[in-house]
Scaffold this active site. Structure first.
Site, PDB file in Angstrom:
ATOM      1  N   ARG A  81      -4.779   0.637  -5.825  1.00  0.00           N
ATOM      2  CA  ARG A  81      -5.517   1.726  -6.456  1.00  0.00           C
ATOM      3  C   ARG A  81      -4.806   2.185  -7.734  1.00  0.00           C
ATOM      4  O   ARG A  81      -3.638   2.558  -7.702  1.00  0.00           O
ATOM      5  CB  ARG A  81      -5.657   2.900  -5.490  1.00  0.00           C
ATOM      6  CG  ARG A  81      -6.465   2.564  -4.252  1.00  0.00           C
ATOM      7  CD  ARG A  81      -6.307   3.604  -3.167  1.00  0.00           C
ATOM      8  NE  ARG A  81      -4.977   3.578  -2.568  1.00  0.00           N
ATOM      9  CZ  ARG A  81      -4.568   4.435  -1.650  1.00  0.00           C
ATOM     10  NH1 ARG A  81      -5.376   5.402  -1.230  1.00  0.00           N
ATOM     11  NH2 ARG A  81      -3.354   4.357  -1.153  1.00  0.00           N
TER      12      ARG A  81
ATOM     13  N   LEU B 252       3.149   1.118   5.819  1.00  0.00           N
ATOM     14  CA  LEU B 252       3.278   2.506   6.268  1.00  0.00           C
ATOM     15  C   LEU B 252       1.972   3.257   6.072  1.00  0.00           C
ATOM     16  O   LEU B 252       1.468   3.348   4.968  1.00  0.00           O
ATOM     17  CB  LEU B 252       4.395   3.195   5.491  1.00  0.00           C
ATOM     18  CG  LEU B 252       5.730   2.437   5.457  1.00  0.00           C
ATOM     19  CD1 LEU B 252       6.729   3.173   4.591  1.00  0.00           C
ATOM     20  CD2 LEU B 252       6.257   2.234   6.859  1.00  0.00           C
TER      21      LEU B 252
ATOM     22  N   GLU C  57       0.423  -1.589  -4.771  1.00  0.00           N
ATOM     23  CA  GLU C  57      -0.695  -0.689  -4.546  1.00  0.00           C
ATOM     24  C   GLU C  57      -1.874  -1.176  -5.370  1.00  0.00           C
ATOM     25  O   GLU C  57      -1.732  -1.518  -6.528  1.00  0.00           O
ATOM     26  CB  GLU C  57      -0.273   0.724  -4.969  1.00  0.00           C
ATOM     27  CG  GLU C  57      -1.377   1.754  -4.931  1.00  0.00           C
ATOM     28  CD  GLU C  57      -2.100   1.829  -3.589  1.00  0.00           C
ATOM     29  OE1 GLU C  57      -1.432   2.057  -2.557  1.00  0.00           O
ATOM     30  OE2 GLU C  57      -3.336   1.645  -3.575  1.00  0.00           O
TER      31      GLU C  57
ATOM     32  N   ALA D 137      -2.324  -6.963  -2.302  1.00  0.00           N
ATOM     33  CA  ALA D 137      -1.355  -7.623  -1.426  1.00  0.00           C
ATOM     34  C   ALA D 137      -2.041  -8.534  -0.420  1.00  0.00           C
ATOM     35  O   ALA D 137      -1.408  -9.387   0.184  1.00  0.00           O
ATOM     36  CB  ALA D 137      -0.508  -6.592  -0.702  1.00  0.00           C
TER      37      ALA D 137
ATOM     38  N   GLU E 204       3.474  10.393   3.194  1.00  0.00           N
ATOM     39  CA  GLU E 204       2.506  10.411   4.288  1.00  0.00           C
ATOM     40  C   GLU E 204       3.134  11.033   5.522  1.00  0.00           C
ATOM     41  O   GLU E 204       2.500  11.797   6.230  1.00  0.00           O
ATOM     42  CB  GLU E 204       2.039   8.982   4.622  1.00  0.00           C
ATOM     43  CG  GLU E 204       0.990   8.427   3.666  1.00  0.00           C
ATOM     44  CD  GLU E 204      -0.320   9.198   3.713  1.00  0.00           C
ATOM     45  OE1 GLU E 204      -0.939   9.350   2.657  1.00  0.00           O
ATOM     46  OE2 GLU E 204      -0.696   9.667   4.800  1.00  0.00           O
TER      47      GLU E 204
ATOM     48  N   GLY F 280       0.861  -1.178   0.000  1.00  0.00           N
ATOM     49  CA  GLY F 280       0.000   0.000   0.000  1.00  0.00           C
ATOM     50  C   GLY F 280       0.886   1.212   0.000  1.00  0.00           C
ATOM     51  O   GLY F 280       0.838   2.039   0.898  1.00  0.00           O
TER      52      GLY F 280
ATOM     53  N   ASP G 287      -4.547   1.999   5.612  1.00  0.00           N
ATOM     54  CA  ASP G 287      -5.940   2.386   5.787  1.00  0.00           C
ATOM     55  C   ASP G 287      -6.409   1.954   7.185  1.00  0.00           C
ATOM     56  O   ASP G 287      -6.342   0.786   7.508  1.00  0.00           O
ATOM     57  CB  ASP G 287      -6.767   1.679   4.706  1.00  0.00           C
ATOM     58  CG  ASP G 287      -8.194   2.186   4.643  1.00  0.00           C
ATOM     59  OD1 ASP G 287      -8.730   2.642   5.675  1.00  0.00           O
ATOM     60  OD2 ASP G 287      -8.770   2.112   3.547  1.00  0.00           O
TER      61      ASP G 287
END
Lengths: 249, 365
Positions: free
Chosen positions: A96, A147, A94, A128, A227, A74, A150
């Site tokens: 998305r 890291l 990822e 994943a 992030e 992610g 969600d």
């Protein structure tokens, strides 16, 4: 949607522009339980890594000895780990589409600007939670990064969290003994949850925070990843926990 | 009034037959049949059943997420428990004290076979619908198959240790069985053109058995109606003579194979007069075939004996359940279970639903 400049139009002296993040926004949630039209190999030895790590894998060569060492699950928006480990292959995963697209363009641009750096990092659109065993052999990975995942705040959604008792068994299977699992979040409750689940898993033991003072990944995570920067801007607390994969007994 | 049995299972001289929520158990040595005393108000369809080792207890999971344990001798319900999600497969531990259930969400829970109120202990989970679950003979491993082409072999009872993944299927897996005379052989099938025979401890494919060609040949030589896809419904094994039988959704076919020295050899094809819903070997080596029932059906069950081509069992004791619905207008789509595991079909249905929603929106605008 406006795109970043094509790296193929580069002239000597040009710098390839990095993609602008605001054109790659996507909602934070994607349901990992649905089918996503993903492409994945039946098993690890059938995977062709040459599109992702062209410097290390050729399509036809049978003696590709390199294997992916670290995964960033992610991966959101970060590629900062690559220059820290120049001889390790790092794969971001990822689910998305837009996010994967953004990260891929970023890596392409970084590779174009600085010839030999960033050849060791790639991103793949992947679920994943379902397909890690399709890509990696048991004990292949030496580090796994989760890291700012969600948080799935609602109780009934806790099963969707990327760190869960069920999935920890898979992560233990893919990590070599002695390998490390990193978690980071700015959500205190999620941090406590991840610590609780990892503590409870017999194949993971927590690396005390004092031992992590010199860990280059931690500094990178806290200060340089997208992030992390965002959280720093918002003055949030960053919680992290790192675990070592121990022997089966 | 004829009703089709959509589930048939055998253990230790007992045959369980299921229609909807109704279950009959026939004892093959005493020839007695009892019907389990189900609650008429909660008539939730049965999804999965399993006998314990000596067939004294039958575990039943239904659409209403209830798990019931039944005394096979008396037909009395021993206990009712709740499962978090709908159950697709059940397996008993050898000593019959506990069961493992595999659900549609991807989780395996363990329950005790007693009267206690319990939530079930979460043992392991895939992020994918589970279709079948097995415990190895020595109970050192639990095997789970899912819709995303995976068979996972996990240590038991230390289910936090994964032993390996048997990877090779290109489509969902619907059924797994051990070829039990040889402890290391696992046979699996689902949406693929092949059945896979595994050395599951080492995650090695020993043999791929081409069922697509067999089906196409059978359809052509017998003038059967063709089907869009081939979906394994059930695999059953007669250990005394090492014979495997396989049947498919929406097809009136059974293929028999001999198991000789770690390999499967095609033996023959049974062309049934009706589409087959389920099959099971009994301990006499007779193959029980449950037929889809419509107004043309002659028999609910065909029993194939080795000694005659087809032996029709007297159906009096098996035919009637009380208060069943009319069966002349039986709809095949109610009995399609496995085909829906195919991802393209699910996506096609989703796409169709979306189109209908858009059409609705346009109408109201």
């Amino acid at each position: 949607m406006e795109d970043s400049e094509q790296s193929s139009n580069k002239r000597p002296g040009d710098v390839v522009k990095l993609p602008r993040k605001r054109f790659y926004r996507q909602r934070a949630h994607a349901n990992p339980f649905s089918d996503h039209d993903l492409i994945y190999p039946i098993k690890p030895d059938e995977m062709d890594w040459s599109p992702y790590f062209p410097k290390y894998f050729s399509k036809d060569s049978k003696d590709n000895t390199k294997k992916v060492d670290f995964i960033d699950v992610g991966c959101g928006y970060g590629v900062a780990l690559a220059p820290l480990f120049p001889d390790k292959l790092i794969l971001g995963m990822e689910i998305r589409t837009k996010v994967e697209d953004y990260v891929k363009k970023r890596i392409d641009a970084l590779r174009a600007n600085q010839e030999d750096l960033y050849q060791n990092i790639a991103v793949i659109r992947m679920n994943a939670m379902k397909f890690l065993p399709n890509f990696f052999e048991p004990g292949q990975l030496s580090k796994m990064f989760f890291l700012f995942p969600d948080p799935h705040f609602k109780k009934k959604k806790h099963k969707n969290r990327i760190i869960s008792p069920n999935l920890l068994a898979e992560y233990a299977y893919l990590l070599k003994v002695g390998g490390q699992l990193y978690t980071a979040t700015d959500v205190r409750e999620l941090h406590e949850w991840m610590v609780e689940k990892c503590d409870a898993h017999p194949l993971f033991e927590r690396i005390p925070d004092e031992e992590l003072k010199d860990d280059p990944c931690i500094n990178c995570i806290l200060n340089e990843t997208e992030e992390g920067k965002k959280v720093a801007r918002n003055k949030g607390d960053k919680h992290f926990a790192v675990y070592r994969r121990i022997e089966n007994n | 009034m004829k009703v089709p049995y959509h589930i048939i299972k055998h253990s230790n001289n007992c045959i369980a037959l299921v229609f909807n929520n109704k279950i009959k158990i026939k004892n093959l040595s005493t020839n007695e049949t009892i019907e389990l005393k189900q609650d008429e108000i909660n008539n939730s369809k049965v999804r999965s059943i399993a006998f314990n080792n000596d067939a004294s207890v039958l575990a039943v999971a239904s659409d209403d997420k209830k798990l019931k344990f039944w005394d096979v001798k008396t037909g009395v319900c021993l206990s009712i428990k709740n499962t978090p999600k709908k159950v697709n497969s059940i397996v008993f531990e050898k000593n019959g004290k506990r069961i493992l259930i595999a659900d549609g969400f991807g989780d395996v829970y363990r329950y005790t076979v007693d009267n206690s109120v319990e939530e079930g202990e979460l043992m392991l989970g895939h992020v994918s619908m589970l279709t079948d679950i097995l415990l190895s003979n020595d109970e050192k491993y639990v095997l789970t198959s899912d819709r995303d082409e995976k068979i996972r072999v996990t240590h038991y009872p230390k289910t936090y240790i994964i032993h390996n993944y048997c990877l090779g299927h290109k489509e969902y897996i619907s059924k797994m069985i051990f070829i039990s005379n040889n402890d290391k052989l696992l046979l699996s099938g689902g949406g693929d053109d092949y059945l896979y025979l595994w050395d599951f401890i080492n995650a090695k494919i020993i043999q791929k058995i081409d069922i697509k060609t067999l089906i196409e040949e059978a359809i052509e030589s017998n003038n059967l109606s063709s089907v869009e896809s081939y979906n394994v419904k059930e695999i059953t094994y007669y250990s005394k003579e090492n014979i495997v039988a396989v049947c498919f959704e929406k097809l009136p076919l059974v293929f028999l194979f001999n198991v000789i020295k770690d390999k499967l050899y095609y033996k023959n094809t049974i062309i049934n007069e009706d589409i087959i819903l389920d099959i099971a070997f009994d301990n006499f080596g007779r193959l029980w075939i449950s037929n889809f029932v419509d107004k043309n059906t002659k028999n609910i069950i065909n029993v194939i004996s080795k000694y005659s081509p087809v032996e029709y069992l007297s159906n009096e004791k098996l035919e009637f359940f009380e208060n069943t619905d009319e069966c002349e207008s039986n709809d095949m789509s109610e009995y399609i279970v496995v085909e829906n595991l195919r991802k393209e079909i699910l996506d096609a249905k989703k796409a169709q639903q979306e189109e209908e929603n858009i059409a609705k929106k346009q109408k109201t605008e």
